[in-house]
Each structure stands twice: as C-alpha cells, then as structure tokens.
Write an enzyme that holds these catalytic residues in place. Structure first.
Site, PDB file in Angstrom:
ATOM      1  N   ASP A  93      15.583   2.704  -6.541  1.00  0.00           N
ATOM      2  CA  ASP A  93      16.193   3.999  -6.823  1.00  0.00           C
ATOM      3  C   ASP A  93      17.697   3.897  -6.581  1.00  0.00           C
ATOM      4  O   ASP A  93      18.195   2.867  -6.130  1.00  0.00           O
ATOM      5  CB  ASP A  93      15.535   5.100  -5.991  1.00  0.00           C
ATOM      6  N   ASP A 267       5.889   7.207  -8.275  1.00  0.00           N
ATOM      7  CA  ASP A 267       6.049   6.574  -6.957  1.00  0.00           C
ATOM      8  C   ASP A 267       6.052   7.658  -5.898  1.00  0.00           C
ATOM      9  O   ASP A 267       6.382   8.814  -6.181  1.00  0.00           O
ATOM     10  CB  ASP A 267       7.369   5.803  -6.874  1.00  0.00           C
ATOM     11  N   CYS A 305     -15.530   3.335  -2.174  1.00  0.00           N
ATOM     12  CA  CYS A 305     -14.320   2.508  -2.225  1.00  0.00           C
ATOM     13  C   CYS A 305     -14.653   1.049  -1.926  1.00  0.00           C
ATOM     14  O   CYS A 305     -15.489   0.757  -1.070  1.00  0.00           O
ATOM     15  CB  CYS A 305     -13.303   3.031  -1.217  1.00  0.00           C
ATOM     16  N   CYS A 307     -12.156  -1.224  -1.082  1.00  0.00           N
ATOM     17  CA  CYS A 307     -11.014  -1.843  -0.417  1.00  0.00           C
ATOM     18  C   CYS A 307     -11.468  -2.617   0.819  1.00  0.00           C
ATOM     19  O   CYS A 307     -12.588  -2.456   1.300  1.00  0.00           O
ATOM     20  CB  CYS A 307      -9.966  -0.798  -0.043  1.00  0.00           C
ATOM     21  N   CYS A 310     -12.745  -0.390   3.742  1.00  0.00           N
ATOM     22  CA  CYS A 310     -14.055   0.239   3.540  1.00  0.00           C
ATOM     23  C   CYS A 310     -15.186  -0.783   3.510  1.00  0.00           C
ATOM     24  O   CYS A 310     -16.312  -0.472   3.897  1.00  0.00           O
ATOM     25  CB  CYS A 310     -14.044   1.063   2.252  1.00  0.00           C
ATOM     26  N   HIS A 336      -6.241   1.288   2.613  1.00  0.00           N
ATOM     27  CA  HIS A 336      -7.168   2.166   1.892  1.00  0.00           C
ATOM     28  C   HIS A 336      -6.434   3.130   0.962  1.00  0.00           C
ATOM     29  O   HIS A 336      -6.810   3.270  -0.218  1.00  0.00           O
ATOM     30  CB  HIS A 336      -8.037   2.970   2.871  1.00  0.00           C
TER      31      HIS A 336
END
Length: 377
Positions: A93, A267, A305, A307, A310, A336
């Site tokens: 940015d 974002d 999930c 991930c 998890c 997560h």
C-alpha cells in the site's frame, strides 16, 4: 506492462468475475484474499505455512516499513521478496491510510503529509513522489498510488477537496514511477460516501490509464449496506480488462458480497487481528474460543475445516493455549482464520465457474448465521 488481467468468465447469476492476474512473481486466481504482512511478515506465520494454506499474494505496509527498517535497507537486501523470503507476488500500500489515521500528529498540504512517527515522535514527510520511491525500492509486484483517505463521517466539502487532491497526487505518482515494466502502479478511487465524488474520482483516475484500480475509503466505519451501495456505483465505472481491488475488507460476508459486485482483490488485518484475541471464523459463524463453554470441548474449531489447527487440535487445547498466552495458541488461531478466508475465496471462484454464486451466498449466509447485512465482524 508489469501485470496483466485475464478474464476467464463471468457468473451468469451475478456477473461476478473469475480471472487470473499475471504478475512477475506468479499468477493469482481471482477473486482473491490477500493476507496482510504489515512489517514484512504475516504475524505468527512462516512463508512456507502461508503457501501451504493457499495464499497466492500478501500485502506489505509502506508506512511501517518506511519507519523501520527503512526502504534503503530493503533495497540493499535485494527487495522485499528476498528480504522476507517470499517468492510469490507482493502488493504494497502507499502508506496513505496509516498517515491519515494519525489525525492529531499530521499536517496535510498539497505537497504531501508531514507527520510524527508513532515509534519515537520523529518528524517525517511523505509525498506522492516519496511514497512511489519507497515502493520502487521495495520491488513489490503491485504498488499503490499515494492518496488521502477521508474519515467517515466527513463533510461533503472536505471530501470533495480530498478527492480532488487524490487525483492530482495520482498523476504525480505516475510521473515518479521509475519501474513500470517491473511493478504495476494502481490508482485509488476515493470520494467518501458521495456518489458524484466517486464518479468524478473514477473518471479522473481511469483517464490516467493505470494498470489496475482500487476502491479506498470504504470499510472505515460506515454501515455495510452503504459500502455495497458505493461499490455498485463505482465498479461499473472501472475498466473491465483491469483488476479491481477493494481495500481493507476481510469479513466473510463482505468478501462474498464484494465478489458478487465485481471485485477481484481484497485485503484486511481482520483475520489475524481477531485470531490474537481467540476469535475464529468458522462455517457456523463467529466462535470465541476463550469462552468457558469450550473448556472441555474436544472437537475441532470447525468440523468442516481442513486446516492444520482443525486437523490436529481441539477447542479445549487451543482455549488452554490462548488463556495461558502461549504463542502456539495464537499461531493456531491465525492459521485457521487465514485458511478459512483463502478457502472461502476458492469456493467463491468455484461458484462463479459453475454459475451459482448467488445460491452459494444464500447457503453460506444461512449456515453462517448472518443477521441482516452484519456478520458479527
């Protein structure tokens, strides 16, 4: 040209876009969510872990990296990619939002913004030329033009002056940009919550023929319904053959709604920030793992999930870690939340490909426990 947008198809139900953004450091499937690496790191995450969960591009913050370690050191290191060991695309940015959020500690003139460092109080100055030079030193794939982000709410005349200044600054950024074949400079449409100013800003910036366009000054405290109204006014004014980026938006509902309205890139620090407080995004909605009811809950954070957190750990264990201020607990909640949003965008892309994004939205919101236009984040 440093980046090229390829439109794959539009969703028959919604008009949402499925695309690819070609950059010097790889191809990005869009719509996409970009994790924020404020200080050349996504807090708590190694680059390899970000790749494992599917992050295609990350964001670096010009204001913070300008303060420390400084753009000259990053240039000496070979650029931001080499400095932080990330070989996929990076967007930086302009630093504008952070500078303008200092309010009491900055002074805006036509030349630029004088401000005091939040670290040590030093007087510093950023202008369109300086912000462009700093990002050229970083070597990011996508750079942002230096803009003024008006607060919400704000008086019409103030927003008008601010928006006009942003257009003049955008032109100065283009003139100062020294690496256009290696780095794409995106313009930022401003205008607050005023449709006429949004239209004027879009006209000003598209006349300058940037390789991509962002929509700034949204998600700054206004109701989501108003943000969506501004998107509906602004997105159709942007070139169809170039990427569209909605800055600072990361709640699950807004990612879906933004995609429906034709946004390609998002974002936000939201998933990592709330993770450090033990707040999780799940397929069933918001979950605060610190709460006492999870003390002996041995199920995963989100049964749907896949991930790392998890698959290997329970709510009870993660609650224990978070309550004990153990770093591993904060890493697991961060993994997560980032996985959740990256996977959500993969599902959005799949729904666009199959012409069912509106159906996906309705099913997701029903399951997510949405109330009206608010998701709890």
């Amino acid at each position: 040209m440093a980046v090229r947008y390829e439109l794959i198809k539009t969703c028959a139900q919604t008009g949402a876009r499925l695309g690819r953004l070609h950059t010097p450091h790889g191809i990005i499937d869009t719509p996409t969510f970009m994790p924020v690496g404020t200080q050349a790191t996504v807090k708590g995450m190694a680059p390899e872990e970000l790749k494992d969960l599917g992050a295609q591009i990350i964001l670096g913050n010009t204001y913070h990296l300008f303060l420390r370690p400084g753009h000259e050191l990053i240039r000496e290191a070979g650029g931001l990619h080499r400095f932080m060991n990330w070989d996929r695309p990076i967007l930086t940015d302009s630093g504008g939002f952070q500078v303008f959020s200092l309010s009491e500690n900055r002074k805006i003139t036509e030349e630029g913004v004088q401000f005091r460092s939040h670290l040590n109080g030093d007087k510093l100055f950023l202008s369109p030329e300086a912000a462009t030079e700093v990002q050229n030193a970083f070597g990011s794939d996508i750079m942002m033009a230096f803009d003024e982000c008006p607060p919400y709410p704000a008086e019409y005349e103030y927003v008008k002056r601010s928006t006009e200044r942003t257009s003049r600054w955008a032109e100065r950024c283009l003139k100062a940009h020294t690496r256009p074949h290696e780095q794409a400079l995106f313009g930022i449409v401003q205008g607050g919550m005023h449709t006429d100013l949004r239209r004027q800003s879009a006209a000003d910036l598209t006349s300058l023929d940037f390789p991509g366009y962002a929509m700034g000054g949204l998600s700054v405290g206004e109701p989501k319904a108003l943000m969506y109204e501004m998107l509906e006014e602004t997105v159709p004014l942007l070139p169809g053959g170039k990427p569209r980026y909605l800055m600072g938006v990361g709640s699950p509902d807004a990612l879906v709604e933004g995609s429906i309205r034709g946004v390609d890139m998002f974002d936000c620090v939201l998933p990592t920030r709330i993770a450090r407080n033990g707040t999780l995004m799940t397929s069933q909605g918001r979950l605060v793992v610190r709460n006492a009811k999870y003390v002996s809950d041995f199920s995963p954070l989100d049964p749907e999930c896949s991930c790392y957190a998890c698959e290997h750990y329970s709510r009870a264990y993660i609650r224990h870690l978070v309550k004990a201020d153990e770093m591993f607990g904060l890493r697991l909640t961060t993994i997560h939340n980032l996985h959740f949003l990256v996977e959500l965008m993969r599902q959005v892309r799949e729904a666009i490909r199959e012409d069912r994004l509106r159906d996906f939205r309705d099913e997701f919101f029903d399951k997510y426990g949405m109330e009206g236009n608010e998701s709890g984040f």
